[in-house]
Write an enzyme that holds these catalytic residues in place. Structure first.
Site, PDB file in Angstrom:
ATOM      1  CB  THR A   1       6.846   2.472  -8.540  1.00  0.00           C
ATOM      2  OG1 THR A   1       6.547   1.457  -9.510  1.00  0.00           O
ATOM      3  CG2 THR A   1       5.630   2.658  -7.647  1.00  0.00           C
TER       4      THR A   1
ATOM      5  CG  PHE B   1       6.546   3.920  -3.334  1.00  0.00           C
ATOM      6  CD1 PHE B   1       5.648   2.930  -2.967  1.00  0.00           C
ATOM      7  CD2 PHE B   1       7.523   3.618  -4.266  1.00  0.00           C
ATOM      8  CE1 PHE B   1       5.728   1.657  -3.531  1.00  0.00           C
ATOM      9  CE2 PHE B   1       7.609   2.356  -4.841  1.00  0.00           C
ATOM     10  CZ  PHE B   1       6.705   1.376  -4.468  1.00  0.00           C
TER      11      PHE B   1
END
Length: 394
Positions: free
Chosen positions: A294, A296
């Site tokens: 992921t 960010f």
């Protein structure tokens, strides 16, 4: 009996003097450079006339007529190349005229004195969505040493905290290698006027957490964030008589399981959540894809460019016409800038029209960036600078 030998026909290869051909091309190119400069000088006069009479730079009818005329004038072998060649020449002419008429773009004025700064050496205040132990919290601790955290209930609330300067930075998830982009965060980037100043990509290691003493066969409900449940769909499907339950984030799911007395509940969250909430890791690495990451981003209320920044992001809304994206991409390529990401998103309220998020390897302080922010905005309906930053991977 020996079969007769048939000689292969001898094919004479054409004799080409490569050095002579290149010399001819060089001579023609010198003429092209001179002619192009003459053309641009006349375009400057055209810009002065348009300023005097209040005419716009783009004269679409004139351009169509011009392209049609040069195409008709070319021989059949090269007709197909004329529209592309003269479209590019006229785009550069328009860009030059815009510079004459409009002066520096807003981005040029805004960023001309931006220089890289040192990362903050004091304790910074960072907001993220969720509660302690959420993946956004982990991302914040990767970006800053021991940040003071504010946990918000929504991504909008994170942006509110940054805009009001109640916190120094906000951390938001932008995309996942398995589940794809986070549409809501992309929408916030287009609406909020915040700037990306850092990014971190985390390897997501989802764990099945339970109250101590819970067995796998006891579980009837698995709760977590929607994306985490989707990323572990195969694992959940392999459990008998188990249903999924959505929570706002993974850490909140861990908190709910920890506070409850229900030994049939489990959650999917990080290993850190097990330590924070006193849960037991029943199984680790339960995501469907081993390489699950992921990304960010860290956002601020003003454009901050930290030392080591190597990437800049832009939001582009292009003219709704054939070739508009090609013109932007070809200009980026002509400047020798490497584009590392291009993603389209639908424009709310405009059917079948899209905005584009573009990441390029060029930052304030570089000549290529100065040319980029001068030449790209005239090709767009909207060109928004989203920030310059470096990205770390964990």
């Amino acid at each position: 009996m020996t079969e007769p030998v048939i000689d292969e026909p001898v094919i004479d290869e054409p004799v080409i003097d490569l050095a002579l051909s290149r010399a001819k091309i060089d001579a023609i190119d010198e003429q092209l450079v001179d002619l192009f400069q003459q053309r641009m000088a006349i375009a400057k006069d055209v810009a002065a006339y348009k300023r005097a009479v209040g005419k716009p730079v783009l004269d679409a009818t004139r351009e169509r007529q011009k392209i049609s005329a040069v195409t008709d004038a070319a021989c059949d072998e090269f007709k197909q190349y004329m529209p592309g060649l003269f479209s590019m020449i006229m785009e550069m002419s328009r860009s030059y005229q815009h510079a004459m008429l409009d002066g520096p773009t807003d981005l040029t004025c805004f960023l001309k004195d931006v220089t890289p700064i040192h990362a903050p050496n004091h304790q910074v205040h960072v907001a993220c969505q969720g509660v302690s132990g959420a993946y956004s919290h982990i991302a914040a601790t990767e970006l800053f040493r021991q940040p003071q955290m504010s946990f918000e209930t929504t991504w909008d609330a994170v942006c509110d905290a940054v805009e009001s300067q109640r916190v120094d930075f906000g951390v938001l998830p932008l995309e996942n290698s398995t589940a794809g982009s986070v549409d809501k965060v992309y929408n916030l980037l287009s609406q909020r006027g915040l700037y990306i100043c850092g990014a971190v990509t985390l390897r997501v290691n989802h764990c099945l957490l339970v109250r101590p003493g819970t067995r796998l066969e006891d579980i009837r409900v698995v709760c977590s964030h929607e994306q985490a449940l989707r990323q572990c769909a195969q694992f959940i499907d392999g459990l008998e008589d188990v249903r999924s339950h959505f929570c706002k984030n993974t850490a909140l799911a861990a908190s709910v399981v920890a506070k409850g007395q229900d030994f049939t509940q489990a959650c999917i969250a990080s290993k850190l959540c097990a330590d924070i909430y006193g849960l037991e890791v029943l199984q680790e690495g339960i995501q469907d894809e081993e390489n699950n990451f992921t990304r960010f981003i860290c956002v601020s209320s003003t454009p901050l460019v930290f030392e080591g920044a190597d990437t800049s992001s832009f939001l582009l809304v292009l003219h709704h016409e054939a070739g508009s994206l090609f013109r932007v991409l070809s200009r980026i390529a002509a400047l020798g800038i490497n584009m590392v990401k291009l993603e389209s998103r639908p424009i709310p309220g405009r059917e079948f029209e899209f905005m584009f998020y573009v990441d390029v390897e060029s930052v304030p302080g570089q000549d290529s960036f100065a040319q980029l922010i001068q030449q790209i905005p005239p090709l767009c309906d909207v060109c928004t600078y989203l920030g310059s930053y470096s990205e770390i991977s964990r």
